[in-house]
Design a protein around this motif. Sequence first.
Motif, PDB file in Angstrom:
ATOM      1  N   TYR A 143      -3.375 -28.799  -3.925  1.00 39.45           N
ATOM      2  CA  TYR A 143      -2.880 -30.012  -4.680  1.00 39.45           C
ATOM      3  C   TYR A 143      -3.323 -29.747  -5.559  1.00 39.45           C
ATOM      4  O   TYR A 143      -2.236 -31.021  -7.129  1.00 39.45           O
ATOM      5  CB  TYR A 143      -4.291 -31.279  -4.355  1.00 39.45           C
ATOM      6  CG  TYR A 143      -4.329 -31.375  -3.047  1.00 39.45           C
ATOM      7  CD1 TYR A 143      -3.815 -32.478  -1.924  1.00 39.45           C
ATOM      8  CD2 TYR A 143      -5.704 -30.710  -2.546  1.00 39.45           C
ATOM      9  CE1 TYR A 143      -4.362 -32.862  -1.465  1.00 39.45           C
ATOM     10  CE2 TYR A 143      -6.158 -31.239  -1.156  1.00 39.45           C
ATOM     11  CZ  TYR A 143      -4.960 -31.779  -0.224  1.00 39.45           C
ATOM     12  OH  TYR A 143      -5.290 -32.509   0.874  1.00 39.45           O
ATOM     13  N   HIS A 174       0.089 -29.587  -7.504  1.00 39.94           N
ATOM     14  CA  HIS A 174       1.342 -30.015  -7.296  1.00 39.94           C
ATOM     15  C   HIS A 174       1.649 -31.269  -7.363  1.00 39.94           C
ATOM     16  O   HIS A 174       1.021 -31.756  -6.281  1.00 39.94           O
ATOM     17  CB  HIS A 174       2.670 -29.287  -7.343  1.00 39.94           C
ATOM     18  CG  HIS A 174       2.812 -29.039  -5.868  1.00 39.94           C
ATOM     19  ND1 HIS A 174       2.151 -28.654  -4.796  1.00 39.94           N
ATOM     20  CD2 HIS A 174       3.550 -30.638  -4.564  1.00 39.94           C
ATOM     21  CE1 HIS A 174       2.251 -28.976  -3.087  1.00 39.94           C
ATOM     22  NE2 HIS A 174       3.787 -30.435  -3.436  1.00 39.94           N
ATOM     23  N   ASN A 175       2.835 -32.269  -8.024  1.00 41.66           N
ATOM     24  CA  ASN A 175       2.984 -33.827  -7.940  1.00 41.66           C
ATOM     25  C   ASN A 175       3.954 -34.166  -7.605  1.00 41.66           C
ATOM     26  O   ASN A 175       4.977 -33.188  -8.415  1.00 41.66           O
ATOM     27  CB  ASN A 175       1.801 -34.731  -8.944  1.00 41.66           C
ATOM     28  CG  ASN A 175       0.380 -34.228  -8.960  1.00 41.66           C
ATOM     29  OD1 ASN A 175      -0.743 -34.722  -7.826  1.00 41.66           O
ATOM     30  ND2 ASN A 175      -0.530 -34.172 -10.539  1.00 41.66           N
ATOM     31  N   ALA A 176       4.323 -35.250  -7.075  1.00 40.92           N
ATOM     32  CA  ALA A 176       5.653 -35.317  -7.092  1.00 40.92           C
ATOM     33  C   ALA A 176       5.958 -36.360  -8.480  1.00 40.92           C
ATOM     34  O   ALA A 176       5.607 -36.701  -9.009  1.00 40.92           O
ATOM     35  CB  ALA A 176       6.014 -36.390  -5.984  1.00 40.92           C
ATOM     36  N   PHE A 232       8.327 -31.440  -9.024  1.00 40.73           N
ATOM     37  CA  PHE A 232       6.842 -31.644  -8.664  1.00 40.73           C
ATOM     38  C   PHE A 232       6.564 -30.098 -10.226  1.00 40.73           C
ATOM     39  O   PHE A 232       7.501 -29.941 -10.336  1.00 40.73           O
ATOM     40  CB  PHE A 232       7.572 -30.629  -6.986  1.00 40.73           C
ATOM     41  CG  PHE A 232       7.429 -31.000  -6.190  1.00 40.73           C
ATOM     42  CD1 PHE A 232       6.401 -31.921  -5.600  1.00 40.73           C
ATOM     43  CD2 PHE A 232       8.578 -31.001  -5.810  1.00 40.73           C
ATOM     44  CE1 PHE A 232       6.673 -33.022  -4.618  1.00 40.73           C
ATOM     45  CE2 PHE A 232       8.691 -31.053  -4.433  1.00 40.73           C
ATOM     46  CZ  PHE A 232       8.506 -31.922  -4.343  1.00 40.73           C
ATOM     47  N   SER A 233       5.815 -31.040 -10.171  1.00 36.77           N
ATOM     48  CA  SER A 233       4.988 -30.550 -11.850  1.00 36.77           C
ATOM     49  C   SER A 233       4.817 -29.207 -11.643  1.00 36.77           C
ATOM     50  O   SER A 233       4.378 -28.575 -12.666  1.00 36.77           O
ATOM     51  CB  SER A 233       3.402 -31.529 -11.731  1.00 36.77           C
ATOM     52  OG  SER A 233       2.568 -31.329 -10.157  1.00 36.77           O
ATOM     53  N   ALA A 246       8.420 -37.910  -0.306  1.00 39.73           N
ATOM     54  CA  ALA A 246       8.888 -36.140  -0.820  1.00 39.73           C
ATOM     55  C   ALA A 246       6.729 -35.496   0.472  1.00 39.73           C
ATOM     56  O   ALA A 246       6.865 -33.913  -0.166  1.00 39.73           O
ATOM     57  CB  ALA A 246       7.742 -35.336  -2.358  1.00 39.73           C
ATOM     58  N   HIS A 280       2.614 -37.258  -1.856  1.00 38.99           N
ATOM     59  CA  HIS A 280       3.776 -37.028  -2.809  1.00 38.99           C
ATOM     60  C   HIS A 280       5.316 -38.025  -2.598  1.00 38.99           C
ATOM     61  O   HIS A 280       6.022 -37.890  -2.889  1.00 38.99           O
ATOM     62  CB  HIS A 280       4.372 -36.239  -2.466  1.00 38.99           C
ATOM     63  CG  HIS A 280       2.577 -34.905  -2.806  1.00 38.99           C
ATOM     64  ND1 HIS A 280       2.755 -34.992  -4.343  1.00 38.99           N
ATOM     65  CD2 HIS A 280       2.254 -34.267  -1.871  1.00 38.99           C
ATOM     66  CE1 HIS A 280       1.495 -33.500  -3.259  1.00 38.99           C
ATOM     67  NE2 HIS A 280       1.559 -33.474  -2.464  1.00 38.99           N
TER      68      HIS A 280
END
Length: 105
Positions: free
Chosen positions: A21, A23-25, A43-44, A90, A94
């Motif tokens: 988890y 990375h975030n969209a 993505f983060s 995503a 996401h």
Amino acid sequence: MNWQRVVLGSLSLIVLAGAAYAHNAICDCFQNEDDTITCEGGFSDGGKAVGVPLRVFDQAGKVLIEGVMSEHSDFTFAKPKVDFRVEFDAGQGHVVTIDGRDIEP
């Protein structure tokens, strides 16, 4: 020695769960001078959003425009004449939704 395996195994699971988890969209949209809207996604963790679906909905939920992010992780479309929202999808967990009223020139 067994307690060390349990502790190390537990720590490994925690680290792996965090990595899954990590990375975030991210999606941001802006209005262009020619009355089009450009949305840029990613993505983060720095990952690109090539091929990620982007849909534009009216207030009733009808799809007005749909496409995918380009090789530059962007998508440009004609600004709808009605109130709208943008959905950058995503995958599960996401999804980024942007209200068209929040998109500034």
